[in-house]
Enzyme design. Structure first.
Site, PDB file in Angstrom:
ATOM      1  CD  GLU A  40     -20.632 111.600 -62.605  1.00 22.82           C
ATOM      2  OE1 GLU A  40     -21.579 111.186 -63.250  1.00 22.82           O
ATOM      3  OE2 GLU A  40     -20.521 112.295 -61.787  1.00 22.82           O
TER       4      GLU A  40
ATOM      5  CD  GLU B 110     -24.059 116.512 -66.804  1.00 21.79           C
ATOM      6  OE1 GLU B 110     -24.511 117.533 -66.419  1.00 21.79           O
ATOM      7  OE2 GLU B 110     -23.476 115.490 -66.076  1.00 21.79           O
TER       8      GLU B 110
HETATM    9  C1  LIG Z   1     -16.598 117.476 -63.642  1.00 18.55           C
HETATM   10  O1  LIG Z   1     -17.389 116.379 -64.041  1.00 18.55           O
HETATM   11  C2  LIG Z   1     -18.535 115.986 -63.586  1.00 18.55           C
HETATM   12  C3  LIG Z   1     -19.208 115.175 -64.439  1.00 18.55           C
HETATM   13  O2  LIG Z   1     -20.214 114.517 -63.853  1.00 18.55           O
HETATM   14  C4  LIG Z   1     -19.574 117.401 -63.461  1.00 18.55           C
HETATM   15  O3  LIG Z   1     -20.577 117.004 -62.537  1.00 18.55           O
HETATM   16  C5  LIG Z   1     -18.740 118.317 -62.654  1.00 18.55           C
HETATM   17  O4  LIG Z   1     -19.309 119.618 -62.573  1.00 18.55           O
HETATM   18  C6  LIG Z   1     -17.373 118.585 -63.555  1.00 18.55           C
HETATM   19  N1  LIG Z   1     -16.718 119.867 -63.050  1.00 18.55           N
HETATM   20  C7  LIG Z   1     -16.519 120.907 -63.546  1.00 18.55           C
HETATM   21  C8  LIG Z   1     -15.895 122.098 -63.095  1.00 18.55           C
HETATM   22  O5  LIG Z   1     -16.938 120.912 -65.050  1.00 18.55           O
END
Ligand SMILES: *[C@@H]1O[C@H](CO)[C@@H](O)[C@H](O)[C@H]1NC(C)=O
Ligand SMILES: *[C@@H]1O[C@H](CO)[C@@H](O)[C@H](O)[C@H]1NC(C)=O
Ligand SMILES: *[C@@H]1O[C@H](CO)[C@@H](O)[C@H](O)[C@H]1NC(C)=O
Ligand SMILES: *[C@@H]1O[C@H](CO)[C@@H](O)[C@H](O)[C@H]1NC(C)=O
Ligand SMILES: *[C@@H]1O[C@H](CO)[C@@H](O)[C@H](O)[C@H]1NC(C)=O
Length: 313
Positions: free
Chosen positions: A138, A133
């Site tokens: 962020e 990832e």
């Molecule tokens: C939304 O984005 C963050 C990115 O760091 C991630 O940690 C989080 O799991 C994401 N939520 C979903 C539902 O994808």
């Protein structure tokens, strides 16, 4: 002459690839974010106070909209959240295409801001954390942006490296430091939140190969934005882009085995593991969930305005 011919057949001439040079493979703008991304109504694995809606709901409620080549993605800013809901209505989109080694450039004019918001533009491979990832954008509150890698175990970063930002924890493994990842805090506070929005944002770029990940940011007001970035040129050369905000070398990682092809994800969640944990120290009132639940009028700035996003290989 005979000699030259046979030499040529032994050593066929190969045009050397120009290091750092890439050509555009995908341009996403306006309705491309409706048609070439999937809208995933999944539960937030990081415990956000959010209800990710379907594409048809996002469109009918105006949570996504297209104006010319602009695309806007926002959370609901009209309703108090129903007590039986999993959280505030918002949107999570994922590119249908996935990419191996590539460069992503984003022309972003606005990002979600407000107490409890946790927006992200990131890329992730299959079978997390095995596919790796890369979090390009962020943050929470008005701290500078943070770029982070999350991987399976065995990928670490040297503490000292050639970038503008500040290295935070250096173990990228999801099972180390409660999945903090190996993050880099940017040196520019206009890379995120209110300060970013005041200058109509700017340009983010991320290069990923089997030997490195780099993330750059140029405020829209900067005089040193590379012309290929600013123009969204069909070809770019990352060698001319200067020192990145975040540099993740392959020295002690093994990127080949820690990263697969990845999809681009844009999401906006609330509270949860990150924004919830930092809420108390953020100067925001009350508790995160009650604030986000009860103050739709405080969510009017909780939107992304993307002018375009391009992928180069
Ligand atoms: C939304 O984005 C963050 C990115 O760091 C991630 O940690 C989080 O799991 C994401 N939520 C979903 C539902 O994808
Ligand atoms: C797109 O967004 C930019 C930045 O906010 C704005 O200046 C421009 O007028 C918008 N264009 C359209 C067609 O909405
Ligand atoms: C809240 O959700 C429940 C269950 O879905 C529903 O019955 C109720 O009508 C909703 N209330 C409002 C005010 O929307
Ligand atoms: C950015 O950070 C610097 C140094 O920490 C600070 O002096 C400045 O006021 C900040 N600017 C904004 C717009 O927050
Ligand atoms: C960038 O765009 C400007 C204005 O459209 C143009 O004059 C210039 O030639 C372009 N440069 C490159 C390298 O594409």
């Amino acid at each position: 002459m005979k000699c030259a011919v046979s030499l040529a057949s032994v050593l066929p001439f190969v045009w050397p690839a120009l290091a750092g040079s890439f050509s555009v493979v995908d341009t996403y703008q306006g309705s491309d974010f409706l048609n070439r991304f999937d809208y995933l109504g999944i539960a937030d694995p990081t415990h956000g106070y959010v209800n990710y809606v379907s594409k048809s709901t996002a469109m009918s409620k105006g949570l996504v909209s297209v104006s010319g080549t602009n695309f806007t993605l926002r959370a609901d800013d009209r309703n108090i959240v129903n007590s039986s809901a999993s959280g505030r209505d918002s949107v999570r989109i994922q590119s249908q295409k996935s990419y191996g080694s590539h460069v992503t450039v984003i022309n972003l004019a606005h990002m979600p801001k407000g107490c409890g918001t946790w927006p992200a533009i990131w890329e992730v491979g299959p079978d997390w954390p095995n596919g790796g990832e890369v979090d390009i954008i962020e943050g929470t509150n008005d701290i500078p942006n943070q770029a982070t890698l999350h991987t399976s175990s065995g990928c670490t970063m040297p503490a000292l490296r050639d970038h503008e930002g500040t290295s935070l924890t250096n173990d990228c493994a999801s099972n180390a430091n409660s999945n903090t990842g190996c993050g880099v805090l940017f040196s520019r506070n206009n890379s995120y939140g209110h300060s970013f929005n005041l200058i109509e944002g700017g340009f983010y770029a991320m290069e990923r190969s089997t030997t490195l990940v780099k993330v750059w940011f140029w405020p829209r007001t900067a005089t040193n934005i590379p012309v290929d970035v600013k123009n969204g040129s069909n070809t770019i050369n990352t060698h001319d882009w200067g020192r990145p905000q975040a540099f993740f070398p392959d020295t002690t990682c093994g990127m080949k085995s820690h990263f697969s092809t990845s999809n681009i994800i844009i999401n906006l969640t609330f509270c949860g593991d990150f924004a919830g944990a930092t809420y108390a120290s953020s100067g925001c009132p009350g508790t995160c969930e009650s604030f986000v639940k009860n103050n739709p009028d405080e969510m009017i700035w909780a939107y992304f305005l993307i002018m375009w996003l391009k992928v180069y290989q």
